[in-house]
Design an enzyme around this catalytic site. Structure first.
Site, short mmCIF file in Angstrom:
data_model
loop_
_atom_site.label_atom_id
_atom_site.label_comp_id
_atom_site.label_asym_id
_atom_site.label_seq_id
_atom_site.Cartn_x
_atom_site.Cartn_y
_atom_site.Cartn_z
N ASN A 82 26.32 90.04 86.08
CA ASN A 82 27.47 89.16 86.03
C ASN A 82 27.08 87.76 86.54
O ASN A 82 25.95 87.53 86.95
CB ASN A 82 28.62 89.76 86.83
CG ASN A 82 29.96 89.49 86.20
OD1 ASN A 82 30.19 88.40 85.67
ND2 ASN A 82 30.85 90.46 86.26
N HIS A 112 8.79 85.90 103.64
CA HIS A 112 7.83 85.03 104.32
C HIS A 112 7.16 85.78 105.45
O HIS A 112 7.65 86.81 105.93
CB HIS A 112 8.53 83.78 104.85
CG HIS A 112 9.12 82.94 103.76
ND1 HIS A 112 8.37 82.08 103.00
CD2 HIS A 112 10.38 82.86 103.29
CE1 HIS A 112 9.15 81.49 102.12
NE2 HIS A 112 10.38 81.95 102.26
N GLY A 139 29.77 92.96 93.59
CA GLY A 139 29.53 91.54 93.73
C GLY A 139 29.09 91.13 95.13
O GLY A 139 29.56 91.69 96.12
N THR A 162 19.07 97.29 103.06
CA THR A 162 17.84 97.06 103.83
C THR A 162 16.84 98.20 103.71
O THR A 162 15.71 98.07 104.15
CB THR A 162 18.17 96.87 105.33
OG1 THR A 162 18.81 98.05 105.81
CG2 THR A 162 19.09 95.67 105.53
N ARG A 177 24.89 101.64 104.15
CA ARG A 177 24.66 103.04 104.54
C ARG A 177 25.44 103.96 103.61
O ARG A 177 26.56 103.63 103.20
CB ARG A 177 25.12 103.28 105.97
CG ARG A 177 24.37 102.46 106.99
CD ARG A 177 24.56 103.03 108.38
NE ARG A 177 24.06 102.18 109.42
CZ ARG A 177 22.78 101.95 109.70
NH1 ARG A 177 21.86 102.51 108.98
NH2 ARG A 177 22.43 101.17 110.70
#
Length: 185
Positions: A82, A112, A139, A162, A177
């Site tokens: 989208n 980085h 979204g 993550t 989670r």
């Protein structure tokens, strides 16, 4: 070994390498042409995007769309991204068939150096991201480098993913989670 080879292998590399700068510029020119055009729904899977991405079927990417190189993005059949998606593809991004990705979602393979001296010297890294088949990403989600999301999974809007999320899971939050959902039959 070239900086591009090091980048694709997930090793430390310097993004200021002239070949990498040229390749990002090529992608930026294609994206500029894509993002400035007025599209009708049937025109969304056009020749411009096929010059940039790997795909084997129909796909829809609603502008604006942004990426670093494009050639590290592999999109399955019947995938929809989208408005406003950003894919930082210094390493491979795989998106499985029948996947829906909500507006303003960001998928990062780039990161980085953690060491301040390396970071100051322009050292960067990349880890691949894999998104399975029939996934729905809400979204504003952010997918971090090295993450895999299993088939038939839902990622809630605004989630920050993550770590890996197993198949057939509903997951959301920051950090994202898996959730226990009571479904009515």
């Amino acid at each position: 070994m070239s900086e591009k080879s090091r980048m694709l292998r997930g090793e430390s590399y310097h993004a200021a390498d002239p070949k990498l700068v040229w390749e990002r510029d090529r992608a930026a020119r294609i994206l500029h042409a894509y993002n400035k055009r007025v599209f009708h729904e049937i025109d969304m899977h056009n020749r411009l995007m096929r010059k940039l991405l790997h795909t084997e079927g129909n796909f829809w990417i609603k502008p604006p769309f942004y990426c670093d190189y494009g050639y590290n993005i592999y999109i399955g059949k019947n995938v929809m991204l989208n408005y406003g998606c950003v894919l930082l593809d210094v390493n491979r991004i795989e998106i499985g068939d029948d996947t829906l990705i909500g507006p303003n979602t960001q998928i990062y393979t780039a990161y980085h150096a953690m060491d301040p001296t390396e970071r100051k010297n322009g050292v960067e890294y990349g880890k691949p991201v894999h998104i399975g088949k029939n996934v729905w990403i809400g979204g504003g989600a952010i997918i971090l480098p090295g993450v895999s999301i299993g088939d038939h999974t839902v990622i809630g809007a605004g989630s920050v993913v993550t770590h890996d999320i197993e198949a057939n899971t509903i997951a959301y939050g920051n950090p994202c989670r898996p959730q226990t959902i009571n479904r009515k039959e």
